[in-house]
Design a protein around this motif. Structure first.
Motif, PDB file in Angstrom:
ATOM      1  N   PRO A 368       1.005  -0.952  -0.321  1.00 29.48           N
ATOM      2  CA  PRO A 368       0.029   0.103   0.093  1.00 29.48           C
ATOM      3  C   PRO A 368       1.035   1.215  -0.127  1.00 29.48           C
ATOM      4  CG  PRO A 368       0.176  -1.318   2.401  1.00 29.48           C
ATOM      5  CD  PRO A 368       0.203  -1.974   1.225  1.00 29.48           C
ATOM      6  N   ILE A 369       1.688   0.702   0.099  1.00 32.27           N
ATOM      7  CA  ILE A 369       2.610   2.634   0.540  1.00 32.27           C
ATOM      8  C   ILE A 369       3.422   2.628  -0.575  1.00 32.27           C
ATOM      9  CG2 ILE A 369       4.481   3.379   2.056  1.00 32.27           C
ATOM     10  CD1 ILE A 369       2.841   2.804   4.598  1.00 32.27           C
ATOM     11  N   ALA A 370       4.837   1.929  -0.472  1.00 31.43           N
ATOM     12  CA  ALA A 370       6.381   1.672  -1.754  1.00 31.43           C
ATOM     13  C   ALA A 370       5.386   0.873  -2.522  1.00 31.43           C
ATOM     14  CB  ALA A 370       7.463   0.853  -0.653  1.00 31.43           C
ATOM     15  N   GLY A 371       4.959   0.572  -4.049  1.00 34.77           N
ATOM     16  CA  GLY A 371       4.115   0.336  -4.592  1.00 34.77           C
ATOM     17  C   GLY A 371       5.695   0.124  -5.605  1.00 34.77           C
ATOM     18  N   LYS A 372       5.833  -0.382  -6.513  1.00 34.17           N
ATOM     19  CA  LYS A 372       6.444  -0.623  -7.696  1.00 34.17           C
ATOM     20  C   LYS A 372       5.560  -1.300  -8.825  1.00 34.17           C
ATOM     21  CE  LYS A 372      11.283  -1.635  -8.287  1.00 34.17           C
ATOM     22  NZ  LYS A 372      12.988  -2.591  -7.936  1.00 34.17           N
ATOM     23  N   LEU A 373       6.610  -0.434 -10.119  1.00 40.67           N
ATOM     24  CA  LEU A 373       5.672  -2.023 -11.101  1.00 40.67           C
ATOM     25  C   LEU A 373       7.123  -1.777 -12.199  1.00 40.67           C
ATOM     26  CD1 LEU A 373       3.298  -3.078 -12.112  1.00 40.67           C
ATOM     27  CD2 LEU A 373       2.629  -0.803 -13.507  1.00 40.67           C
ATOM     28  N   GLU A 374       6.928  -2.821 -12.854  1.00 44.14           N
ATOM     29  CA  GLU A 374       8.044  -2.519 -13.822  1.00 44.14           C
ATOM     30  C   GLU A 374       7.442  -2.150 -15.170  1.00 44.14           C
ATOM     31  OE1 GLU A 374      10.926  -3.227 -13.989  1.00 44.14           O
ATOM     32  OE2 GLU A 374      10.677  -3.919 -11.249  1.00 44.14           O
ATOM     33  N   ALA A 448      16.461  11.098  -6.636  1.00 42.92           N
ATOM     34  CA  ALA A 448      14.469  10.554  -6.578  1.00 42.92           C
ATOM     35  C   ALA A 448      14.641   9.789  -5.388  1.00 42.92           C
ATOM     36  CB  ALA A 448      14.358   9.428  -7.888  1.00 42.92           C
ATOM     37  N   GLU A 449      15.736   9.687  -4.464  1.00 47.17           N
ATOM     38  CA  GLU A 449      15.858   8.767  -3.460  1.00 47.17           C
ATOM     39  C   GLU A 449      14.439   8.717  -2.948  1.00 47.17           C
ATOM     40  OE1 GLU A 449      16.616   6.565  -0.199  1.00 47.17           O
ATOM     41  OE2 GLU A 449      17.055   6.833  -2.072  1.00 47.17           O
ATOM     42  N   ARG A 450      13.598  10.063  -2.321  1.00 44.70           N
ATOM     43  CA  ARG A 450      12.343  10.106  -1.556  1.00 44.70           C
ATOM     44  C   ARG A 450      11.352   9.761  -2.613  1.00 44.70           C
ATOM     45  NH1 ARG A 450      10.960  12.556   3.101  1.00 44.70           N
ATOM     46  NH2 ARG A 450      12.670  13.036   4.268  1.00 44.70           N
ATOM     47  N   PRO A 451      11.545   9.288  -3.815  1.00 37.51           N
ATOM     48  CA  PRO A 451      10.140   8.945  -4.556  1.00 37.51           C
ATOM     49  C   PRO A 451       8.517   8.710  -3.591  1.00 37.51           C
ATOM     50  CG  PRO A 451      11.467   6.931  -5.454  1.00 37.51           C
ATOM     51  CD  PRO A 451      12.227   7.872  -3.994  1.00 37.51           C
ATOM     52  N   ILE A 452       8.992   8.167  -2.372  1.00 39.32           N
ATOM     53  CA  ILE A 452       7.999   7.058  -2.061  1.00 39.32           C
ATOM     54  C   ILE A 452       7.433   7.505  -0.549  1.00 39.32           C
ATOM     55  CG2 ILE A 452       6.899   4.944  -1.538  1.00 39.32           C
ATOM     56  CD1 ILE A 452       8.976   3.764  -3.369  1.00 39.32           C
ATOM     57  N   ILE A 453       7.177   8.488  -0.816  1.00 37.49           N
ATOM     58  CA  ILE A 453       6.797   9.090   0.796  1.00 37.49           C
ATOM     59  C   ILE A 453       5.414   8.671   1.447  1.00 37.49           C
ATOM     60  CG2 ILE A 453       6.422  11.425   2.170  1.00 37.49           C
ATOM     61  CD1 ILE A 453       8.612  11.591   0.750  1.00 37.49           C
ATOM     62  N   PHE A 454       5.714   8.186   2.989  1.00 37.91           N
ATOM     63  CA  PHE A 454       4.304   7.806   3.487  1.00 37.91           C
ATOM     64  C   PHE A 454       3.308   8.435   2.921  1.00 37.91           C
ATOM     65  CE2 PHE A 454       2.070   7.225   6.637  1.00 37.91           C
ATOM     66  CZ  PHE A 454       1.545   5.273   6.540  1.00 37.91           C
ATOM     67  N   GLY A 455       2.521   7.983   2.143  1.00 40.24           N
ATOM     68  CA  GLY A 455       0.564   8.351   2.271  1.00 40.24           C
ATOM     69  C   GLY A 455       0.776   9.634   2.792  1.00 40.24           C
ATOM     70  N   PRO A 456      -0.125   9.548   3.908  1.00 37.90           N
ATOM     71  CA  PRO A 456      -0.900  11.284   4.215  1.00 37.90           C
ATOM     72  C   PRO A 456       0.742  12.142   5.177  1.00 37.90           C
ATOM     73  CG  PRO A 456      -1.225   9.687   5.671  1.00 37.90           C
ATOM     74  CD  PRO A 456      -0.031   8.675   4.780  1.00 37.90           C
ATOM     75  N   THR A 457       1.545  11.317   5.522  1.00 37.26           N
ATOM     76  CA  THR A 457       2.459  12.165   6.418  1.00 37.26           C
ATOM     77  C   THR A 457       2.790  13.000   5.054  1.00 37.26           C
ATOM     78  OG1 THR A 457       4.200  10.793   6.296  1.00 37.26           O
ATOM     79  CG2 THR A 457       2.832  10.191   7.345  1.00 37.26           C
ATOM     80  N   LEU A 458       3.073  14.587   5.787  1.00 35.38           N
ATOM     81  CA  LEU A 458       3.482  16.022   4.368  1.00 35.38           C
ATOM     82  C   LEU A 458       4.767  16.481   4.833  1.00 35.38           C
ATOM     83  CD1 LEU A 458      -0.250  17.554   4.724  1.00 35.38           C
ATOM     84  CD2 LEU A 458       1.615  15.613   3.491  1.00 35.38           C
ATOM     85  N   GLY A 459       5.615  15.718   5.575  1.00 36.25           N
ATOM     86  CA  GLY A 459       6.924  15.698   5.970  1.00 36.25           C
ATOM     87  C   GLY A 459       7.819  15.357   4.894  1.00 36.25           C
ATOM     88  N   GLY A 460       8.559  16.280   4.108  1.00 35.30           N
ATOM     89  CA  GLY A 460       9.815  16.659   2.993  1.00 35.30           C
ATOM     90  C   GLY A 460       8.555  16.057   1.679  1.00 35.30           C
ATOM     91  N   ALA A 461       7.325  16.311   1.421  1.00 34.99           N
ATOM     92  CA  ALA A 461       6.374  15.600   0.497  1.00 34.99           C
ATOM     93  C   ALA A 461       6.487  17.015  -0.486  1.00 34.99           C
ATOM     94  CB  ALA A 461       5.342  15.376   1.207  1.00 34.99           C
ATOM     95  N   PRO A 462       6.984  16.864  -1.793  1.00 38.24           N
ATOM     96  CA  PRO A 462       6.932  18.108  -2.288  1.00 38.24           C
ATOM     97  C   PRO A 462       5.049  18.668  -2.668  1.00 38.24           C
ATOM     98  CG  PRO A 462       7.352  15.232  -3.482  1.00 38.24           C
ATOM     99  CD  PRO A 462       7.010  15.749  -2.798  1.00 38.24           C
ATOM    100  N   LEU A 463       5.393  19.895  -2.358  1.00 38.16           N
ATOM    101  CA  LEU A 463       3.891  20.309  -2.520  1.00 38.16           C
ATOM    102  C   LEU A 463       3.307  19.868  -3.679  1.00 38.16           C
ATOM    103  CD1 LEU A 463       5.496  24.239  -1.303  1.00 38.16           C
ATOM    104  CD2 LEU A 463       4.665  22.253  -0.306  1.00 38.16           C
ATOM    105  N   ASN A 464       3.260  19.408  -4.968  1.00 35.21           N
ATOM    106  CA  ASN A 464       2.534  19.148  -5.885  1.00 35.21           C
ATOM    107  C   ASN A 464       1.917  17.681  -5.976  1.00 35.21           C
ATOM    108  OD1 ASN A 464       4.776  18.538  -6.706  1.00 35.21           O
ATOM    109  ND2 ASN A 464       5.167  18.884  -8.410  1.00 35.21           N
ATOM    110  N   GLN A 465       2.755  16.841  -4.679  1.00 36.80           N
ATOM    111  CA  GLN A 465       1.832  15.806  -4.484  1.00 36.80           C
ATOM    112  C   GLN A 465       1.814  15.072  -3.145  1.00 36.80           C
ATOM    113  OE1 GLN A 465       5.177  13.029  -5.409  1.00 36.80           O
ATOM    114  NE2 GLN A 465       5.983  13.815  -7.297  1.00 36.80           N
ATOM    115  N   TYR A 466       0.558  15.762  -3.243  1.00 28.25           N
ATOM    116  CA  TYR A 466      -0.892  15.983  -2.105  1.00 28.25           C
ATOM    117  C   TYR A 466      -1.759  17.030  -2.469  1.00 28.25           C
ATOM    118  CZ  TYR A 466       1.586  19.180   1.072  1.00 28.25           C
ATOM    119  OH  TYR A 466       2.145  20.899   1.689  1.00 28.25           O
ATOM    120  N   ARG A 467      -2.118  16.385  -1.761  1.00 30.67           N
ATOM    121  CA  ARG A 467      -3.677  17.313  -1.100  1.00 30.67           C
ATOM    122  C   ARG A 467      -4.200  17.233   0.097  1.00 30.67           C
ATOM    123  NH1 ARG A 467      -7.348  20.361  -4.429  1.00 30.67           N
ATOM    124  NH2 ARG A 467      -5.450  20.004  -6.085  1.00 30.67           N
ATOM    125  N   ARG A 468      -4.955  18.607   0.850  1.00 27.64           N
ATOM    126  CA  ARG A 468      -4.777  18.059   2.250  1.00 27.64           C
ATOM    127  C   ARG A 468      -6.328  19.437   2.902  1.00 27.64           C
ATOM    128  NH1 ARG A 468      -1.073  20.268   6.474  1.00 27.64           N
ATOM    129  NH2 ARG A 468      -2.005  19.507   7.385  1.00 27.64           N
TER     130      ARG A 468
END
Length: 510
Positions: A368-374, A448-468
């Motif tokens: 659910p958090i760290a998804g990956k797809l080839e 891209a080391e921080r490509p997978i931010i834990f869902g609703p935690t906003l610390g360090g998340a890019p502003l254009n990748q969440y909505r509160r």
């Protein structure tokens, strides 16, 4: 001075140094730039609250009120569940896993994109103070702790510092301390390599800035709390500081990145080595209060001062067995915790135009958090497009946080009610890749080391990748994400989640 008094002085020095360093580095936390600190900026009137100290105070208070306190992963994990209220990064992942019934060490490794974060390294001092001069025992304590929310180098970082700090009670040579602590790490780990590199570069250059820049070039990523850059930075500060408390903590903070943690750990080590080296100029501004936020740790009472906290630890040392009774838990079946994701791949010359009605969906099972797809080669670049569809249920009306985080260019749509989605219509948010990835040791990426931010935690998340504060109704919702892989992207990675404020809703996705 007798041995008991000397021990107390060093423990007190440890926590004073920790508090001072964290307060010095706190205002600059998370920025990759070099700083130019020679003193507090701004000058505080009280110590800055910091999870580095609060989590160790939590452990000490919880253990102290037990009739028979003991250190093992099961006891420590239960302390988290009862008293921990941090919901960011590895803490949030571990809390989610523990709430699901996933116990350590699996709580630290499952679906955790923060396994190499600093969250465990900053908890090392307690174990050293409970095992002064006994690095083997301090390391055992540290492993039991770190596996709750970390794996790999994230555990190794706490092990390294716990060993170094335990030895600092009986050894004064910084280089011997570093070398001895290194012996507890896997020699082929990226963390061990980074520490050895910091030492070798210092031996060669003897110039703080030259070494800092070389380490940054080799190990830094967008993951500002990565141990693989922050531990070498701390080691560099210990070497360049040459035993001077102020210079050491300033050098640590001046390296940038996780500055409150690096300066706090460096300060704690210098405080153990030479408590008298912490001058009144550094002590006076922060005072003696032990600051623990009641929003961060709940259900416990804490000593009012650093001195009283020191005495609590001295008492605990007499009560806690000098051993670890390991609790082995088999790896669980993670299938019930995974989510179904519908995937469609297409070539689309106008990737900003998604046509859900004509997509061919295939259901896959993902974390659910760290998804990956080839990504098959025909869908990499040149109009290749990957479309994901998530369905989730909400139990009640309310305001929610939604995040989808990926280094791959993407556009996110919530509950689309049209067949064709445009970039300027019905889109919730999106991200266009701005930088090419540069691979780092251990398979990480500079941009891209921080490509997978834990869902609703906003610390360090890019502003254009969440909505509160999104008003959403009770019932089922659909999230559609269009991603455009570049030609070199053999896989896409994402992190996503639904939450209330900063708290992840464990069962959000069906």
């Amino acid at each position: 001075m007798n041995e008991t008094a000397k021990y107390r002085e060093k423990v007190l020095g440890c926590w004073l140094g920790k508090n001072i360093g964290g307060t010095l580095g706190g205002p600059f936390e998370g920025f990759p730039f070099k700083n130019n600190l020679t003193y507090y900026d701004p000058v505080p009137t009280v110590s800055m609250p910091n999870d580095d100290l609060e989590l160790q105070a939590m452990y000490a208070a919880a253990l102290d009120r037990m009739e028979k306190p003991e250190v093992n992963r099961e006891i420590l994990a239960d302390i988290w569940l009862k008293h921990m209220n941090f919901h960011c990064d590895e803490y949030a992942v571990a809390m989610r896993n523990l709430a699901l019934g996933i116990r350590p060490p699996w709580s630290g490794s499952y679906d955790n994109c923060y396994i190499n974060g600093m969250g465990a390294a900053i908890r090392s001092e307690l174990w050293a103070c409970l095992a002064p001069g006994n690095p083997d025992l301090a390391v055992k304590f540290a492993r039991e702790d770190a596996c709750i929310d970390h794996a790999g180098d994230g555990i190794g970082a706490e092990v390294f510092f716990a060993a170094l700090e335990a030895l600092a009670f009986v050894e004064t040579d910084i280089r011997r301390l570093i070398d001895s602590a290194l012996s507890y790490l896997s020699p082929d780990s990226v963390l061990a390599e980074g520490i050895r590199t910091a030492c070798a570069l210092w031996d060669s250059a003897k110039d703080w800035e030259t070494v800092r820049d070389a380490l940054f070039e080799r190990y830094a990523t967008e993951f500002k709390t990565n141990v693989r850059i922050n531990i070498p930075f701390t080691v560099l500060a210990l070497l360049s500081g040459n035993g001077d408390f102020g210079k050491t903590i300033c050098d640590a903070a001046n390296c940038g990145m996780d500055t409150d943690c690096t300066a706090a750990t460096a300060g704690a080590i210098l405080g153990i080595l030479n408590p008298e080296g912490i001058s009144e100029a550094w002590r006076r501004p922060i005072g003696h209060e032990l600051v623990v936020r009641n929003t961060a740790i709940t259900g416990l009472e804490f000593p009012a001062t650093i001195e009283a906290f020191t005495d609590q630890i001295l008492s605990l040392r007499e009560r806690i067995p000098a051993r670890v009774d390991a609790v082995e838990i088999p790896e669980p079946d993670y299938t019930p915790f995974r989510i179904h994701v519908d995937v469609s791949m297409q070539t689309n010359p106008h990737w900003y135009r998604v046509q859900p009605g004509v997509l061919n969906w295939k259901s896959v099972l993902c974390n659910p958090i760290a998804g990956k797809l080839e990504v098959p080669e025909p869908f990499r670049g040149s109009g290749g497009q990957i479309v994901l569809r998530f369905q989730f249920d909400l139990q009640e009306d309310g305001e929610y946080t939604l995040m989808f985080n990926s280094p791959t260019s993407n556009q996110v749509y919530l509950d689309p009610d049209v067949e064709v989605l445009h970039d300027d219509q019905h889109m919730l948010f999106g991200r266009q890749r701005l930088f090419l990835d540069v691979e780092r040791p251990g398979g990480e990426f500079a941009c891209a080391e921080r490509p997978i931010i834990f869902g609703p935690t906003l610390g360090g998340a890019p502003l254009n990748q969440y909505r509160r504060h999104m008003p959403l109704s009770k019932g089922r919702h659909v999230l559609i994400v269009a991603l455009e892989p570049l030609p070199f992207e053999t896989s896409i990675r994402w992190g996503m989640g639904i939450g209330v404020g900063s708290r992840f809703l464990v069962h959000a996705f069906c």
